[in-house]
Write an enzyme that holds these catalytic residues in place. Structure first.
Site, PDB file in Angstrom:
ATOM      1  N   HIS A  60       0.859  -1.195   0.000  1.00 42.73           N
ATOM      2  CA  HIS A  60       0.000   0.000   0.000  1.00 42.73           C
ATOM      3  C   HIS A  60       0.889   1.235   0.000  1.00 42.73           C
ATOM      4  O   HIS A  60       2.102   1.142   0.201  1.00 42.73           O
ATOM      5  CB  HIS A  60      -0.955  -0.017   1.200  1.00 42.73           C
ATOM      6  CG  HIS A  60      -0.276   0.081   2.525  1.00 42.73           C
ATOM      7  ND1 HIS A  60       0.588  -0.884   3.000  1.00 42.73           N
ATOM      8  CD2 HIS A  60      -0.301   1.046   3.484  1.00 42.73           C
ATOM      9  CE1 HIS A  60       1.032  -0.534   4.189  1.00 42.73           C
ATOM     10  NE2 HIS A  60       0.520   0.636   4.504  1.00 42.73           N
ATOM     11  N   ASP A  64       5.815   4.837   4.869  1.00 41.54           N
ATOM     12  CA  ASP A  64       6.782   3.888   5.438  1.00 41.54           C
ATOM     13  C   ASP A  64       6.971   2.649   4.570  1.00 41.54           C
ATOM     14  O   ASP A  64       7.941   1.912   4.747  1.00 41.54           O
ATOM     15  CB  ASP A  64       6.407   3.504   6.882  1.00 41.54           C
ATOM     16  CG  ASP A  64       4.971   2.999   7.034  1.00 41.54           C
ATOM     17  OD1 ASP A  64       4.099   3.464   6.281  1.00 41.54           O
ATOM     18  OD2 ASP A  64       4.728   2.149   7.910  1.00 41.54           O
ATOM     19  N   HIS A 137      -7.334  -2.155   5.479  1.00 43.44           N
ATOM     20  CA  HIS A 137      -6.508  -1.083   6.028  1.00 43.44           C
ATOM     21  C   HIS A 137      -7.193   0.252   5.746  1.00 43.44           C
ATOM     22  O   HIS A 137      -8.261   0.280   5.136  1.00 43.44           O
ATOM     23  CB  HIS A 137      -5.099  -1.170   5.414  1.00 43.44           C
ATOM     24  CG  HIS A 137      -4.060  -0.441   6.189  1.00 43.44           C
ATOM     25  ND1 HIS A 137      -3.979  -0.474   7.560  1.00 43.44           N
ATOM     26  CD2 HIS A 137      -3.037   0.361   5.798  1.00 43.44           C
ATOM     27  CE1 HIS A 137      -2.964   0.272   7.958  1.00 43.44           C
ATOM     28  NE2 HIS A 137      -2.380   0.799   6.902  1.00 43.44           N
TER      29      HIS A 137
END
Lengths: 297, 297
Positions: A60, A64, A137
């Protein structure tokens, strides 16, 4: 198959843990999963050449998990890469790539294929199958599995019994082809044993616990699962669509996985002891990922 | 004034050297110069809080000097930063920033001011002056100097002689204000010593040797100069608009700098011995920058 953890932190990295990235060497390929900032430096420490990476799978587009991409691509170019690279990711890949190409005086001359995917079979060869699965998510997010397609055992005695001469016909039958012996057709299923499970690695990316994850992870040799929080912070895990280490352990158990490796740890915990202990109460074969840890399967 | 080298490599980083970034703490400010990939992790190692950085000065938009920006800004946001950040850079800053904001699901809520600059006085306070200077590279590129504005000495005896009573008028005169004593105007220049040179740091960014650099670096306490190549690779330095360590040493000498710190080393050299030796033949007070090295002035 060899797994190397390049980064095992969550959104905030730490002294010991870089942002997420995993390299899997398997079937003659070097495949990267996620590419947080600083991944190319971790590759140096892990002694893995960025030039050998053939595919990058992004789970995704949170920083990070992707901010190491621009530098990695620029470095590949700088070193004269000519070999094609394929980058897979969920919806939104083109926007991200456009931003990468516009980030300063970037120069990337080698061919890159960008492939947006959902829940699907990403690649299937004679040797392996890679699947992607949409998970839960805050943003579109994928989990991935890579599974070895192991041939059934070749029943040599049976073949001889059926009159197949020792030689190249053995290989043809083992590869799934029919052969003709003195006008009689011998089918592969006559000389092959029962189906055999190959090694399988599943990587969750970032996700709240969900049925889709259990399904994708079914019978994994190794399940690499995010484990951002401990049980007492379950509310935070739910708020941010993450998993606790107990969630990860339940998924390992329910998916009949053999081994669970926790990763993506929040820096709010001084160490991973509590995360590991909570998970082991549910699934004994649990361990923690550490930066630069290598695992051979 | 305190200089911390966060990264000292050139375009290809190494086991020991991260991509370029320097932090200067001075006059109550924490200022960053360049921000290569992995800079935020180097900040952890250097024990410098990213939240305290008030200004970032970019020399140019090659990846090795900027790819740490997206992650640094996202991390500041993640930690709840509210304080304004100012980012200076040469022409093209808005394009770069747009790309940063479009790189995935980036969320940056705190105020950032982007200021495109050329050769100019970037900031002047009572305490210091920051200048930028266009230098010679493949793309628009700036060098920077930061100089302490030291007050002349206050001539106490002279002030008393002129009838100024010991007290707050001393401070006013020292700060450049006139005062009236018994109907007579006393001017600052009557009670101040000759101008005094303050401490000065100059940073070249990436540049071929040029007159502009010598001018900006005039009388530096510390000149931090790129030194990508050794003498025998002078042709490569010229081709890529970089400097050799001898070029850097000549600039230190001609600018009457007190101390030269070489940085931005090519990984083609096993160590920095040759670079340092060549420079010292021309300018004795030369040393090499190392990642996480701190210098107090």
């Amino acid at each position: 198959m060899e797994i190397t953890f390049l980064g095992t932190s969550s959104a905030v990295h730490s002294y010991e843990r870089n942002h997420p990235s995993i390299v899997i060497k398997a079937f003659g390929e070097v495949m990267m999963f996620d590419c947080g900032e600083g991944t190319q430096r971790q590759l140096i420490y892990a002694k893995i050449s960025p030039m050998k990476i053939s595919k990058i799978f992004i789970t995704h587009y949170h920083g990070d998990h992707i901010l190491g991409l621009p530098g990695l691509l620029q470095s590949m170019n700088f070193r004269g890469r000519e070999k094609k690279l394929t980058i897979y990711g969920p919806k939104g890949l083109n926007k991200v790539i456009n931003a990468i190409y516009n980030l300063g005086f970037t120069k990337i001359d080698f061919p890159i294929e960008f492939i947006e995917i959902g829940s699907e079979i990403v690649e299937k060869t004679k040797e392996y199958i890679i699947k992607s699965q949409e998970v839960k998510h805050q943003v579109p997010s994928l989990a991935y599995s890579i599974e070895e397609l192991k041939k059934p055992r070749f029943l040599r005695e049976k073949a001889i019994e059926l009159g197949v001469p020792v030689g190249p016909d053995f290989g043809r039958l083992h590869n799934g082809e029919e052969v003709e012996i003195n006008g009689k057709i011998i089918k592969p299923e006559q000389v092959l044993g029962p189906p055999r499970k190959g090694r399988k690695i599943t990587y969750s990316g970032d996700s709240a616990p969900c049925e889709e994850m259990i399904e994708l992870a079914q019978d994994s040799t190794v399940l690499i699962h995010e484990s951002t929080y401990v049980n007492e912070d379950k509310d935070k895990a739910e708020e941010h669509f993450h998993s606790t280490s107990s969630d990860a352990a339940c998924i390992a158990k329910e998916s009949n996985s053999k081994r669970l490796i926790l990763t993506h740890f929040s820096t709010r915990y001084q160490n991973t002891d509590q995360l590991l202990n909570e998970a082991r109460k549910i699934f004994d074969k649990t361990e923690t990922a550490e930066d630069l840890k290598k695992i051979e399967l």
